[in-house]
Structures are given as C-alpha cells and as structure tokens.
Design an enzyme around this catalytic site. Sequence first.
Site, PDB file in Angstrom:
ATOM      1  CG  HIS A 196     -80.369 -10.308 -46.545  1.00 13.37           C
ATOM      2  ND1 HIS A 196     -79.787  -9.708 -47.639  1.00 13.37           N
ATOM      3  CD2 HIS A 196     -81.398 -11.056 -47.025  1.00 13.37           C
ATOM      4  CE1 HIS A 196     -80.443 -10.087 -48.736  1.00 13.37           C
ATOM      5  NE2 HIS A 196     -81.417 -10.897 -48.382  1.00 13.37           N
ATOM      6  CB  SER A 197     -84.522  -9.262 -45.760  1.00 11.09           C
ATOM      7  OG  SER A 197     -84.703 -10.620 -45.385  1.00 11.09           O
TER       8      SER A 197
ATOM      9  CD  GLU B 214     -90.472   0.879 -35.133  1.00 11.38           C
ATOM     10  OE1 GLU B 214     -91.487   1.577 -35.351  1.00 11.38           O
ATOM     11  OE2 GLU B 214     -89.473   1.300 -34.507  1.00 11.38           O
TER      12      GLU B 214
ATOM     13  CB  SER C  39     -85.994 -11.400 -56.149  1.00 15.19           C
ATOM     14  OG  SER C  39     -87.214 -10.823 -55.754  1.00 15.19           O
TER      15      SER C  39
END
Lengths: 412, 378
Positions: free
Chosen positions: A327-328, A112, A198
């Site tokens: 996913h993100s 959020e 990453s």
Amino acid sequence: MALQRCTKHLFNNVRVCTSLIQSMKMCSGGSTSVNPKPDADTPIFPGVQSQWAESLELIHPHSYNKFPVYRVMDRNGCILNPSEEPQLESEFVERMYRTMILLNTMDTVLYESQRQGRISFYMTTFGEEATLIGSAAALAYNDLVYAQYRETGVLLWRGFSVDQFVSQCFGNCEDEGKGRQMPVHYGSKNHHFVTISSPLTTQLPQAVGSAYAYKLANNGRCVIAYFGEGAASEGDAHAAFNFAATLNCPVIFFCRNNGYAISTPTHEQYRGDGIAGHGPGYGITTVRVDGNDTLAVYQVTKASREYAVKENRPVLIEAMTYRLGHHSTSDDSSAYRSLAEVKEWGSLDSPISRLRQYLALKGWWDDAKERSWKEETRKMVVNSLTRAEKVLKPDWKEMFHDVYYDMPAQLS
Amino acid sequence: MVSPVLRLCMRYRVTGLSSGTGQKSPALFHKFITKRYVEFNFSPEKPCEGKGETSRMNLCQAINSALHTTLVNDPTAVVFGEDVAFGGVFRCTLDLQKRFGKDRVFNSPLCEQGIVGFGIGCAVAGTTAVAEVQFADYIFPAFDQLVNEAAKYRYRSGNQFDCGKLTVRAAWGAVGHGSLYHSQSPESFFAHAAGLKIVIPRGPIKAKGLLLACIQDKDPCIFFEPKVLYRAAVEDVPVKEYTLPLGKADVLVEGDAVTLIGWGTEVHILKEVADMAKEQLKVQCEVIDLVTINPWDVETVCNSVKKTGRVIVAHEAPLTGGFASEITAVIQEECFLHLEAPVQRVTGFDTPFPHVFEPFYLPDKWRCFDAVKKTLTY
C-alpha cells in the site's frame, strides 16, 4: 423483469451502454411535477417510473448479469477485435510505453530512497501503470484531474518533471506545495491536477462541483476523479455519484479496483458487482475495463470523455487491476497476502509487458530501445534525487503562509 | 464552581418564579417550561448613513437581498442546497430560482457532505458557490469536507488551488422549541480548523453586509444565521450592495464597568443586561459583538478588557470547549494584570440541547445579569 431485460441488453454493447443512456435520458428529463394519468394502468408514484408486478418476486443480486470486462488485447499483446484497436500513431503509443517505464523507474528509485531514510514516505504504482497512462492519454490536457494518491502516472503523462516529483517528495524549496505535505501529495495548477489530500474520497464530490462549474462555463472541458475500490465505500462516493447524476455533471469517475484497500480484500469491501455495479443504481452510464490493458483503458476513457462532454452526464469506469506493490512504505503486504500471489500476478498479467508486446508486434520497439530507455530513466531519476537532496528546505515562514489569503493578526 | 442546579435555583430567585418561601411552585414551573419562544428583545440598528435607499427587511429578506445582489453582480455565482429551489424552508432563497434560473439556483440531493464537497469543487473551478446547509445541527456529515478539505485547500497546495469562493450558510442557534437537533451552535468546532472563517450576524443590516463580504472573501466562510432572528429582527437595510468587515468586532455599547461579549442572538440579551446593570446597579457595561468567531478580533476585545477589568463571555453553545473558553484564555494571557475578577463564561450547559428545558439551558438575561453582579462584587 424489464430491468433484467434492460441490463441484459446493455451488455450486448460492451463499450458504452447505449440502452442505459437512453433509459437515463428518459429518467432525467427534469420534470418537477408528477401528473397522474388515471387512464394508463401504470404506477403513478412520484419516485419511480416502472410497471406493475402481479406476482411476488424478490430481486436478488444474482438476478443481474455482471458487468463484463472490456479488453482490446489479450495477455500477449495481440489485438482481439481489430475494430476495437485504437488507431494511434506509433509515436503516441511509444510515448505511453516510455512514460510507463519512467514511472516504474521513478517508483523503484524513490521507494528505495525511502528505505534508505532519504525521504519519509512513498507510494508506488506497480501493477497499475496501464490504468494511469491509458486514461491520462485519452483526456484533453486541460481536463481537471482529482486524484486519490496513486495517480503519479497521470501527472507524469502531463509533463510534470521528474525534478518536480522528487522535489515534492523531499519537500524542498522547489516543491510547489512548499514542503507542507507528505511525499506523493502532488498538485499542479499548470497541469490541471488538483493537489492531493490524504482523506479518501473527499475529491469525488469536489470533482462533481468542478464539473458543474465547467458545464455552466460551457468550456468543453470535463473532470476526472480517480479513486480506489476501498474509497468507494466512503459516504462521499455515494454523495458524488448521486450529485453527478441528478445535477447532470460532465465528470468521469475512474475507479482503480486493485484488489486491496491497504490489507482489506475486495470480498470484505463490498458484496455487489464491484464498483461498476453501483452505476445503474445511481443512473450513471458505466463501463468495466481490463485495467491492465492500456489500449482498452484508453478506449473507454476516450469514449467516456466524449459522452460526458457531449451529454453533460457522468460516467463511471471501473478498471480491474492488481496492486503489485505494498500500500505504501508504511505497509508490508506479506502480512496479509502471500508473496507467491503477488509474484504470480506480476508474471501473469503485467500491464507493462503487455503493451511492450503490442509495440514489438507492431515493430515499434525492441530490446535495444528497452535497455537504453531503462538506463536513461534510471540516470534521470538518480541524478534528480542526488540534486534534490541538496536543495534547501523552504523558508520557515512558509509554515504560516497560505492558511488564509491574508495572514491573520494571530499569525503575524 | 457553581453547579448547574444551583445556578437554576439562583435564577428562580432572580426571576421570581419560585415562591416567596423558596419552594418551587409546580404550576409556575410548568408555565415556564411550556413557552415556545426564546426570551430576548431584538435591538435594531440605527439606519445606515451614506448607503443610499433602504428597505424594511427582516433577517431572512436581508439574506435574500444579499444572494440576489450576488447573482446579479457575479455571473458565475450559484446558490444551492436542500429545498433551495422553492425558496428554502426558511424562505431565504425565495424567488431566486424564478429570477436566475434552474442552473444557478437549485436543489441538491439530501446530503450535507455532498453539498459542501460539491461547493468546494465549484469554487476550485472558479465559480462563486453559496451552499445552504438547512440547519447547523446537520452540518456534521460535512465536517470532513469543511475541516480537512475547505480549511486546508490553499495551504496544502502551496496557494495553487483554493476554495475561497465557497460560502456555507446554515441556520443556527436556539429558536424556542428546536430541541437537540434544531438549536445547536457548533461554531467552536469549526473555530479549531485554521483556514475557515466563521461569521455570525446579529441582525438584518449586519447579515446582508457580512454575507456579501463572506461571498466575496478569498477564504471559505461559514455563515451561521440565528434563525430566531429570521423574522423577529427587522431593520432598514440598504438596498444596494455593501460589505461589512470580517474579523472585526463591534463595540455596541461603551462602558467602563464590565465587558460583555457575545454574538448572534446573545448580543441582544447582553444589550438588555447592560441596560439592567445601568438601571439597577448604576454601572455602565461595554457590549461587544464579536461578529467573526475566527479569525477573531483580539485587539478590540483586549482593549475593552484593559479598560473595564471585568469580563463576561456568553454563548448558547455548551461550556466545555465553547469559544468563550478560547476568548477567556487569550484575555488572561494578554490582560492578566488588568483583571479585577475572573473572566466568567455564561453559556449553555454541558448537556445536549433540551426541549422543554430550553429556558433553563440558555444563557438568558437573568443568568448574565447574575454574572455581572458577581463579577462586580468579586
């Protein structure tokens, strides 16, 4: 075919594939020369120990039985085979559950906060809580963890604090990574959790190298490398499996098969028997588990750890689960899967509710505890967020430190 | 800009490989491009003073000596790569497995990204890892592990984790008949990744001291070994352990006319060019071996350029994006008002490394000498 017989026999023992272990022991004797035995009518090629076939047969993928999915509980939290139930203390299982709830709350609030523009990025672990907490709880505290990026729960289990997580996401001066990486790229030397990068799958061959170092140090530790089923398509996965097998490394490859690599579904990612199907081909002991069953994940990880450390051999675990979240925060999964599908998975097979039902059946948990812990965790995370936002960013000079051990003339 | 073809023609005139009338002789052309060796004269170092007993070693044996020393002195050290166990295809790891055992000196499967990734993991867990990539031409599958992982380990973790105990060795450069995939000089690819150190020795004494320095350095290092020197270069190398500084260029020949900068095999060509310039042009060139490609010794280079005002940077790698370009850019920034002529790059051409055309491709002494003449008459 003998291989088929071996594979079929293998599946009689679901938890640890003992026949495979035996056959691998035979194959990994480490002999450096091949001595043809002209009197024995067996193939003498250096590349394989096998037998002749006098009739032509193409071996198809469906010639093999698929790896079964090991589980301890049914979807209602009931134990299916009492002998498979881990005899864990109530406090321990309760801690697992509390950590899953805390993880869930942290994900909700931080997700959020990204939507509110307070942090730049976030990745939730919704739906995969059992894979993370079940495996983390079965490891020794100092087993080295190489994570992919969706393993926040592992670090949470090890005691990385909510403040530490939130500080990393804000990149403030309390972030151990000094504000250099995107949110969720956690790392902690104190928690034996190697800093996340990453690029996918690069952590796998590295985990193998660390496991080799531990083997030579004879320190009784092992290494666990987490990755997704999409990451298993990278060349580094092949490298890691092959190195671990040939160099006899005590490493656990823990695949979270959550159904999607961003948008790409598993049927467009591979054709064989999932990721577990790779194991025998590499000579790696392998097990597939219901990743939504915390107790089953705990059991397979515990058995795998014992085996890896005792035998100095790798183990491949494939945990079947479902990524409930996007996913993100940069992804909207409704573009490639229906909300109904996600909703169905969430209600049909929630790892959290399954463990909660187990706890309830044991009489270790109730609604009052649930309400109170959820409230407490929400306060904890919100307070942490409010605080972290006000903490200063790291000194700008940190941009130039740690590129090298000593700062080179060009930077100073 | 002079076209590559024109440069070749100019070279013919210099070397006398063309006929007196300027027409190319097919027979001579054929003879020239069928040779199987790199044309250079190895210029050995003077024996080291104060470093104790020495032994005649070629570059291969000097590498072996450094690895042996490491395995003796560092109980965590491991040496591995393709074919390392039996001594390596270049014999640099000869007898190490016999002496130190299969746990510490071993073959890896044939997979460069695996070798480097594995090495990073060893280093992260506190083990000194010396990984061999058989040819620098084959290092590219490990590009991700080197550039995205090794180079960034310390930085991205806020100095919690690092892989400084990793050294990657790779056979590098032209060898006379190596063609596209046994000849390349990929140093500039890695120079673009802050966090890596890239080191290239010019001979056995430097090789042992620099390799030991790389292995003991707290940052991941790539150590490129000029493979044409493995056997051609022989020097009296100290037997005991010693290190030579990384990030420090060597001024091998002092001079005031032109600064000649190179590394690896090219250093020997430049030394010969300096001799030619002295003899034929009556000028004294300054020859610098850069030694470390990154982080490189800007100070030594710029001090020289401020003295000479004329510079030639030579390397085997192609022109565009080669490390000479970086050096040239810094020189014009730092020494602009001292320059008497544009900085010249004498390099391989912007083509893949060719087989029978290797003699034309390499920045040999004639091309470098031609550049010296041009810069002096600019």
